[in-house]
Design a protein around this motif. Structure first.
Motif, PDB file in Angstrom:
ATOM      1  N   ILE A  74      72.483  20.471  91.640  1.00 10.00           N
ATOM      2  CA  ILE A  74      72.381  19.983  93.021  1.00 10.00           C
ATOM      3  C   ILE A  74      70.950  19.506  93.337  1.00 10.00           C
ATOM      4  CG2 ILE A  74      74.324  21.286  93.989  1.00 10.00           C
ATOM      5  CD1 ILE A  74      72.183  23.279  95.066  1.00 10.00           C
ATOM      6  N   PRO A  75      70.882  18.459  94.175  1.00  8.25           N
ATOM      7  CA  PRO A  75      69.573  18.012  94.662  1.00  8.25           C
ATOM      8  C   PRO A  75      69.240  18.727  95.973  1.00  8.25           C
ATOM      9  CG  PRO A  75      71.267  16.373  95.190  1.00  8.25           C
ATOM     10  CD  PRO A  75      71.985  17.549  94.586  1.00  8.25           C
ATOM     11  N   ARG A  76      67.959  18.670  96.374  1.00 10.38           N
ATOM     12  CA  ARG A  76      67.622  19.336  97.640  1.00 10.38           C
ATOM     13  C   ARG A  76      67.943  18.460  98.847  1.00 10.38           C
ATOM     14  NH1 ARG A  76      60.979  19.440  98.193  1.00 10.38           N
ATOM     15  NH2 ARG A  76      60.569  17.608  96.895  1.00 10.38           N
ATOM     16  N   LYS A  77      68.025  19.132  99.983  1.00  9.64           N
ATOM     17  CA  LYS A  77      68.223  18.451 101.272  1.00  9.64           C
ATOM     18  C   LYS A  77      66.895  18.529 102.029  1.00  9.64           C
ATOM     19  CE  LYS A  77      72.991  18.163 101.720  1.00  9.64           C
ATOM     20  NZ  LYS A  77      73.082  17.521 100.410  1.00  9.64           N
TER      21      LYS A  77
ATOM     22  N   ARG B 269      62.157  22.490  95.967  1.00 11.24           N
ATOM     23  CA  ARG B 269      62.902  22.381  94.708  1.00 11.24           C
ATOM     24  C   ARG B 269      63.288  23.768  94.194  1.00 11.24           C
ATOM     25  NH1 ARG B 269      58.645  18.766  94.359  1.00 11.24           N
ATOM     26  NH2 ARG B 269      59.123  16.574  93.936  1.00 11.24           N
TER      27      ARG B 269
ATOM     28  N   THR C  43      63.041  12.701 100.325  1.00  4.01           N
ATOM     29  CA  THR C  43      64.209  13.519 100.659  1.00  4.01           C
ATOM     30  C   THR C  43      64.445  13.478 102.174  1.00  4.01           C
ATOM     31  OG1 THR C  43      63.770  14.926  98.758  1.00  4.01           O
ATOM     32  CG2 THR C  43      65.216  15.823 100.448  1.00  4.01           C
TER      33      THR C  43
ATOM     34  N   GLY D 287      67.863  11.848 103.061  1.00  4.88           N
ATOM     35  CA  GLY D 287      68.863  12.912 103.280  1.00  4.88           C
ATOM     36  C   GLY D 287      69.213  13.649 101.997  1.00  4.88           C
ATOM     37  N   THR D 288      68.777  13.128 100.870  1.00  2.20           N
ATOM     38  CA  THR D 288      68.920  13.758  99.551  1.00  2.20           C
ATOM     39  C   THR D 288      67.718  13.255  98.741  1.00  2.20           C
ATOM     40  OG1 THR D 288      70.355  14.081  97.616  1.00  2.20           O
ATOM     41  CG2 THR D 288      70.362  11.885  98.596  1.00  2.20           C
ATOM     42  N   SER D 289      67.516  13.788  97.534  1.00  3.55           N
ATOM     43  CA  SER D 289      66.297  13.374  96.848  1.00  3.55           C
ATOM     44  C   SER D 289      66.440  11.994  96.179  1.00  3.55           C
ATOM     45  CB  SER D 289      65.835  14.452  95.865  1.00  3.55           C
ATOM     46  OG  SER D 289      66.836  14.802  94.976  1.00  3.55           O
TER      47      SER D 289
ATOM     48  N   TRP E 128      66.202   8.675  93.508  1.00  7.46           N
ATOM     49  CA  TRP E 128      66.838   8.424  92.200  1.00  7.46           C
ATOM     50  C   TRP E 128      66.280   7.222  91.452  1.00  7.46           C
ATOM     51  CZ3 TRP E 128      69.399   8.387  96.906  1.00  7.46           C
ATOM     52  CH2 TRP E 128      69.790   7.139  97.397  1.00  7.46           C
TER      53      TRP E 128
END
Ligand SMILES: NC(=O)C1=CN([C@@H]2O[C@H](COP(=O)(O)OP(=O)(O)OC[C@H]3O[C@@H](n4cnc5c(N)ncnc54)[C@H](O)[C@@H]3O)[C@@H](O)[C@H]2O)C=CC1
Ligand SMILES: O=C([O-])CC(=O)C(=O)O
Length: 308
Positions: free
Chosen positions: A80-83, A88, A218, A222-224, A226
């Motif tokens: 899972i990625p962080r919010k 981390r 992030t 809203g997510t990390s 890419w």
């Protein structure tokens, strides 16, 4: 050269795309746990081949590791990625089980594989792979420094009002919001130390923005991130595939280097066909040595949560 990318999510797919676009591998296998997801991403990417002009064959599988057999390099992005608002390190609870399981499957089918660890908290996940895979240490490489250095160069170029191609700089130590160590003392614009151009306030800005680079994105996304992570992985895979012997900061198992033992931390290394060809020892200032040791202490504390 066959490359497996585990996790066909944001980072995994981006990394597969960059690898394919650079056209230096014969095959990329995407693996995911979500039914049909890796197959779908692979098909979508393959339908860009004639448009983007590459011959790399991309396939996908839902958890069938026999399809990964004989991989030269495997990239672990599963987890899972962080919010926004998270660190981390908070991802460890879920990601440790995933990374351990994926590592065992990869090594079972490709005993000679070189593993690039991306899942967070990356320095601890790289350490976990060292402790559980049975692979020699030159075959386990954590990806953090390549990305953080690219972000450092982005911020340096911004502060210098210079094109990024004029700028060079490296980030070592931990891949965390507090433990990154951008080496300002060694950063240059066309060979001239950047400290000749930037005042103290600008230097502080570059360092702080670099360290929270992942957190900033992030918050915005809203997510990390890419794209840059995927590109950073592709540079490392290419260095191995093409035996480039590039110097790239990577999270590696240290055995006395930089005064540390039994820990994975970001240090400059020569990356080539064997994975880590050599760890490069560079001279750090007294302040940098202190910060490196502090980062090591923090990572060691997180590693303490691991159970093998
Ligand atoms: N080291 C670095 O510099 C960076 C690390 N990351 C980390 O990479 C990881 C992935 O990030 P994203 O791609 O954005 O997340 P994502 O959620 O888009 O993709 C993760 C994928 O892993 C898959 N997955 C979960 N468990 C699995 C298993 N057991 N086997 C196979 N696949 C499995 C999920 O189904 C999902 O498709 C996160 O932990 C993130 O924090 C992200 C960016 C940079
Ligand atoms: O920020 C995150 O959580 C993902 C990551 O490691 C990065 O983009 O540097």
């Amino acid at each position: 050269m066959k490359v497996t990318v585990v996790g066909a999510g944001a980072v995994g797919a981006s990394c597969a795309e960059y690898i394919a676009m650079k056209d230096f591998c014969s095959e990329v296998v995407l693996v995911d746990i979500k039914e049909g997801f890796a197959e779908g991403k692979a098909m979508d990417l393959m339908q860009t081949a004639s448009l983007n002009g590459f011959d790399t064959k991309i396939t996908g599988t839902t958890g069938d590791y026999s399809k990964t057999a004989g991989s030269h390099v495997a990239v672990i992005t599963s987890g899972i990625p962080r919010k926004p608002g998270m660190t981390r390190e908070e991802l460890i609870g879920i990601n440790v089980g995933i990374v351990k399981d994926v590592t065992a499957n990869l090594v079972k089918h490709s005993p000679e594989v070189i593993i690039i660890v991306v899942s967070n908290p990356m320095d601890t996940m790289a350490y976990l792979v060292h402790k559980t895979s049975g692979l020699p240490k030159h075959k386990i490489i954590g990806m953090g420094g390549a990305l953080d250095s690219a972000r450092f160069q982005y911020r340096l170029a911004e502060a210098l009002e210079a094109p990024i191609s004029d700028v060079n700089g490296m980030v070592i130590a931990a891949h965390s919001d507090t433990g990154m160590l951008p080496l300002l003392s060694k950063a240059t614009r066309n060979g001239v130390p950047v400290t000749e151009f930037l005042d103290e306030e600008q230097q502080k800005y570059v360092i702080e923005e670099t360290k929270v680079g992942g957190a900033t994105l992030t918050k915005l996304l809203g997510t990390s991130a890419w794209y840059a992570p995927g590109a950073a992985v592709s540079v490392m895979v290419q260095a191995i595939a093409c035996d480039q012997k590039k110097m790239i900061p990577c999270s590696l198992m240290l055995e006395g280097e930089y005064g540390q033992n039994d820990i994975c931390l970001g240090v400059p290394a020569i990356i080539g066909k064997n994975g880590v060809e050599k760890i490069v020892n560079i001279t750090l200032t007294a302040d940098e040595q202190l910060k490196f040791a502090e980062a090591a202490n923090a990572v060691r504390e997180v590693n303490g949560d691991l159970k093998f």
